[in-house]
Scaffold this motif. Structure first.
Motif, short mmCIF file in Angstrom:
data_model
loop_
_atom_site.label_atom_id
_atom_site.label_comp_id
_atom_site.label_asym_id
_atom_site.label_seq_id
_atom_site.Cartn_x
_atom_site.Cartn_y
_atom_site.Cartn_z
N LYS A 33 32.67 39.18 47.18
CA LYS A 33 33.61 38.07 46.98
C LYS A 33 32.96 36.97 46.14
O LYS A 33 33.61 36.36 45.28
N ILE A 34 31.67 36.72 46.40
CA ILE A 34 30.94 35.70 45.63
C ILE A 34 30.80 36.15 44.18
O ILE A 34 31.05 35.39 43.23
N PHE A 35 30.41 37.42 44.00
CA PHE A 35 30.19 37.94 42.66
C PHE A 35 31.48 37.97 41.83
O PHE A 35 31.46 37.71 40.63
N SER A 36 32.59 38.27 42.49
CA SER A 36 33.86 38.38 41.75
C SER A 36 34.32 37.04 41.19
O SER A 36 35.10 36.99 40.23
N ASN A 37 33.82 35.93 41.75
CA ASN A 37 34.19 34.59 41.27
C ASN A 37 33.19 34.02 40.27
O ASN A 37 33.37 32.90 39.79
N ALA A 38 32.11 34.76 40.00
CA ALA A 38 31.09 34.27 39.07
C ALA A 38 31.53 34.55 37.63
O ALA A 38 31.73 35.71 37.26
#
Length: 434
Positions: A19-24
């Motif tokens: 989830k964190i990576f998808s927003n980077a």
């Protein structure tokens, strides 16, 4: 599921980071590939799994790499961003922004025969390798993979973790390569298969209790020396060795490790050309049967090898790097042949043979060695005399140089070109100040 040291990293732990990576914003195929040089192995692996699932390209760089050098590697490989030390520290290279249509993994070659170069492999080609590896090498289906080598390198990442997960196993990864800590962990596991370097395997075997045997080990990267193999084989139930290159991944696996130069049967998705006998080796050339995503149909390895048939098995055997072969009086000197003999001397702890240009003869063979006490000129003369009894005259090193330690790469390999270069620089400096 996998473990990193004493911590379990579950599928849920990994997906929560997705989830964190998808927003980077920098993790996008529209931006380009991303280099990753971070301390946290769990963060690196989570990001690697995310990249594979999301169709991105990542380039792992060993966490100990200084920032300036990591930037150089990343920029030269065409990466748009470098994640350095932590996930929050991102360095952007705007000129490298471009869409990435072939997601995959960028690996750095070892650089043992020149400057390291970046080599990209698609995730599809890696899946092809993993499938072939699992189908061809089924003995570890009941074993627990233990990875005690860098997981930024294809040996630990692909052959250790990806293959282990493909078998439905729970890989154990060790980041602090402390032999005693590793020994304790191995003793607690049922049927462990240790993926590591020859040096670490040798150390663990020397510490292993006399009352039992280590279930299985896999070695790769550099051939295990004859004396080390002889010491270790009595402590190991199943000894395996594999051979590969950065462009194709794993190429061959020796399922019965009886000789250090036998690197085994070729994986089923590949064809390999090599010499027909030990006396007539030739360059190992790899042909991928079904090249994927821009793979080269043929890969020239610069390694010398040959095939031999034993007990009905067609096995590939390694001789030397072509660049490492030293021609003395018109005869080929293969470093490992000499190193194995020298390492059988009771006083020698480590040794490496390298070549240096000579105006009159073209090249001369020099030997760096480590010993527990300082060698006098008389000691070196005695060592030379001993070598003359064990080797052909043309194989005996021109000179013997004692050092405190031989510089090795994280995978146990030596860069003979670098050793020769440093030796020549020291010789020139000494001559200039004399």
């Amino acid at each position: 599921m996998l473990s990193i040291d004493d911590n379990v990293l579950s599928a849920q732990d990994i997906s929560s980071k997705f989830k964190i990576f998808s927003n980077a914003p920098y993790l996008s195929s529209k931006k380009g590939s991303v280099a990753v040089c971070i301390e946290s192995v769990s963060d690196w692996l989570s990001l690697c799994f995310y990249a594979k699932e999301a169709g991105l390209t990542v380039m792992p760089i060993h966490a100990s790499t200084p920032e300036k050098l990591a930037k150089k590697y990343a920029e030269n490989a065409g990466c748009y961003a470098l994640i350095y030390q932590t996930l929050n520290n991102v360095i952007i290279f705007p000129k490298n922004e471009k869409p990435d249509n072939t997601p995959g993994l960028i690996q750095m070659s070892s650089g043992t025969t020149g400057a390291p170069k970046s080599i990209k492999r698609s995730w599809r080609s890696i899946d092809q390798e993993v499938s072939a590896y699992v189908a061809h090498f089924s003995a570890p289906n009941s074993m627990t993979p233990v990875i005690a080598c860098p997981v930024t390198h294809s040996y630990g990442l692909i052959c250790g973790i990806f293959v282990g997960l493909a078998r439905g196993k729970h890989p154990r990864i060790f980041t602090s390569i402390n032999p005693k800590h590793l020994l304790k962990a191995l003793l607690k596991l049922e049927q462990p298969l240790l993926y590591s370097s020859p040096l670490m395997i040798d150390t663990v075997c020397m510490l292993w209790p006399k009352t039992s045997k280590l279930h299985a080990v896999m070695t790769s990267g550099t051939l295990m020396s004859g004396p080390v193999f002889e010491r270790a084989k009595s402590k190991v139930e199943h000894f395996y060795q594999q051979y590969g290159c950065s462009e194709a991944g794993c190429v061959a696996i020796s399922k019965t490790f009886e000789s250090t130069n036998v690197i085994g049967e070729v994986l089923p998705h590949l064809n390999v050309k090599a010499g027909s006998s030990q006396s007539a080796p030739s360059e190992i050339v790899i042909k991928i049967k079904q090249p994927l995503d821009g793979q080269s149909a043929e890969i020239y390895t610069n390694d010398l090898g040959y095939f031999e048939d034993k007990d009905g098995v067609h096995q590939l055997c390694f001789v030397a790097r072509q660049d490492d072969t030293i021609i003395v009086s018109g005869l080929n000197v293969y470093p490992k042949d000499v190193e194995d003999v020298v390492l059988s001397h009771p006083d020698i702890d480590d040794a490496v043979l390298f070549k240096v240009k000579d105006r009159s003869t073209g090249y001369r063979a020099y030997l760096q060695f480590c010993a527990p006490h300082r060698y006098s000129n008389e000691d070196k003369a005695a060592l030379r005399s001993w070598c003359h009894k064990q080797l052909a005259t043309y194989q005996v090193p021109f000179d013997f140089i004692q050092v405190d330690a031989i510089k090795r790469l994280p995978n146990g390999k030596v860069n003979r070109n670098e050793i020769a270069k440093n030796f020549q620089l020291e010789a020139e400096t000494t001559a200039a100040t004399a």
